[in-house]
Design a protein around this motif. Sequence first.
Motif, PDB file in Angstrom:
ATOM      1  N   TYR A 215       0.833  -1.213   0.000  1.00  0.00           N
ATOM      2  CA  TYR A 215       0.000   0.000   0.000  1.00  0.00           C
ATOM      3  C   TYR A 215       0.865   1.260   0.000  1.00  0.00           C
ATOM      4  O   TYR A 215       1.853   1.367   0.725  1.00  0.00           O
ATOM      5  N   GLY A 216       0.478   2.195  -0.837  1.00  0.00           N
ATOM      6  CA  GLY A 216       1.197   3.466  -0.925  1.00  0.00           C
ATOM      7  C   GLY A 216       2.302   3.494  -1.951  1.00  0.00           C
ATOM      8  O   GLY A 216       2.999   4.509  -2.078  1.00  0.00           O
ATOM      9  N   TRP A 217       2.446   2.400  -2.730  1.00  0.00           N
ATOM     10  CA  TRP A 217       3.506   2.319  -3.733  1.00  0.00           C
ATOM     11  C   TRP A 217       2.938   1.909  -5.084  1.00  0.00           C
ATOM     12  O   TRP A 217       2.036   1.070  -5.161  1.00  0.00           O
ATOM     13  N   ASN A 218       3.462   2.509  -6.147  1.00  0.00           N
ATOM     14  CA  ASN A 218       3.176   2.021  -7.495  1.00  0.00           C
ATOM     15  C   ASN A 218       3.905   0.701  -7.725  1.00  0.00           C
ATOM     16  O   ASN A 218       3.368  -0.238  -8.297  1.00  0.00           O
ATOM     17  N   TYR A 219       5.145   0.685  -7.325  1.00  0.00           N
ATOM     18  CA  TYR A 219       6.045  -0.476  -7.332  1.00  0.00           C
ATOM     19  C   TYR A 219       7.226  -0.067  -6.460  1.00  0.00           C
ATOM     20  O   TYR A 219       7.239   1.063  -5.925  1.00  0.00           O
ATOM     21  N   ALA A 220       8.174  -0.940  -6.251  1.00  0.00           N
ATOM     22  CA  ALA A 220       9.264  -0.663  -5.313  1.00  0.00           C
ATOM     23  C   ALA A 220       9.992   0.634  -5.675  1.00  0.00           C
ATOM     24  O   ALA A 220      10.451   0.815  -6.808  1.00  0.00           O
TER      25      ALA A 220
ATOM     26  N   SER B 286       8.712   3.633  -5.915  1.00  0.00           N
ATOM     27  CA  SER B 286       7.880   4.643  -6.565  1.00  0.00           C
ATOM     28  C   SER B 286       6.614   4.866  -5.736  1.00  0.00           C
ATOM     29  O   SER B 286       5.707   4.023  -5.732  1.00  0.00           O
ATOM     30  N   ALA B 287       6.565   5.978  -5.024  1.00  0.00           N
ATOM     31  CA  ALA B 287       5.421   6.277  -4.166  1.00  0.00           C
ATOM     32  C   ALA B 287       4.188   6.567  -5.002  1.00  0.00           C
ATOM     33  O   ALA B 287       4.239   7.296  -6.001  1.00  0.00           O
ATOM     34  N   ALA B 288       3.061   5.990  -4.608  1.00  0.00           N
ATOM     35  CA  ALA B 288       1.797   6.177  -5.331  1.00  0.00           C
ATOM     36  C   ALA B 288       1.154   7.500  -4.935  1.00  0.00           C
ATOM     37  O   ALA B 288       1.453   8.067  -3.872  1.00  0.00           O
ATOM     38  N   SER B 289       0.271   7.975  -5.785  1.00  0.00           N
ATOM     39  CA  SER B 289      -0.486   9.185  -5.468  1.00  0.00           C
ATOM     40  C   SER B 289      -1.365   8.931  -4.251  1.00  0.00           C
ATOM     41  O   SER B 289      -1.815   7.809  -3.986  1.00  0.00           O
ATOM     42  N   SER B 290      -1.636   9.970  -3.515  1.00  0.00           N
ATOM     43  CA  SER B 290      -2.379   9.857  -2.267  1.00  0.00           C
ATOM     44  C   SER B 290      -3.844   9.505  -2.516  1.00  0.00           C
ATOM     45  O   SER B 290      -4.440   9.899  -3.515  1.00  0.00           O
TER      46      SER B 290
END
Length: 346
Positions: free
Chosen positions: A219-224, A226-230
């Motif tokens: 949760y919170g990541w696109n992939y290792a 790379s932080a995902a959008s909130s």
Amino acid sequence: MRRLLIPALGLAFLVPQPAHATADTVRPDDRRLAYEGHWSRGPEAAVSVNSGSRLRFRFTGNTVHALFDVASVTVPAQVYVSVDGGPKQRYAVDRADIEITAQGRGPHSVELSVKDVFSRVNRWVPPLQTGVTLTGLKGRIISQHVQHERQFVFYGDSITQGVNALCGDNSTSDCADGTAAYPTLVADALHASLTQVGFGRQGVILAGNGGVPDARDAYGWNYAGSAASSDRKADVIVVNQGSNDAAYGAEEFTAAYRAYLARLRQAAPHARILALRPFNGTHGADVSAAVAQLADPRTEFVDTTGWISTEDLNDAVHPSVQGHRKVADRLITLLTEGAHRHDDHA
């Protein structure tokens, strides 16, 4: 080359221009491009490892080229491309340039949707063996206006990903279709923006295929890296987890699921969170218990008993297109009724 004119001297020079500055090449972080779902976005690339992710843009002329980096790809992702609302054309992202054609000079609207990112090779730790890595568009891209009233987010496993939605052989991406899965159907029916995150084999405790961590750590990541959008502005978050956690006891699972829901609530303080009973019933009572323990009035347990039957499956677990349609219809009704109740109390 660009022609530089110096009027006072009556001189003109041809000035070399870098490739990324040519008038017809658009970088992946250009504001004229509208992304939905989990994408990392920068000047060099926009990357998604999730089936159901989307990109919309507009262009003039007869052709536009979507450009990709496929250097590390061993199993190409599959995408659909629809021009001006027409039929979806399927492409394997196995080349650096995919030409998209249209009739007439336009303007034209394009939707590129990720059909499937194969779950059994590395799609988490770069260099990725699958996924969509867009490096730009080449064509006459024009501005667009994209507006959604609500933002829907779906987190789950291979069912949410759309594995085996089309047929019962999960050895390739051909049977999988994230755009036929219930998250896409629900978001489109209710005119909401879509974030669809499904990882094959993943559970709240169990790690997924392709190097993907368990749901809590992913949760919170696109992939290792790379932080995902909130999810802070999400209106609805739907969780469908637990089917892959059968090996874990009720107490351990309930605590992990409760912690996962608490993390979602912290990230999205205003969202309505729907915790679905897994369709096969695994840990259904524990999901209900975790929701009750959380005691959050905006987090609801959804009993999916009877939503689909074995006739709605393409194998022992995964819904067919018909099964996904039935699930979507139930959620559409639930979310529509919930929206009306919210309006009544506003």
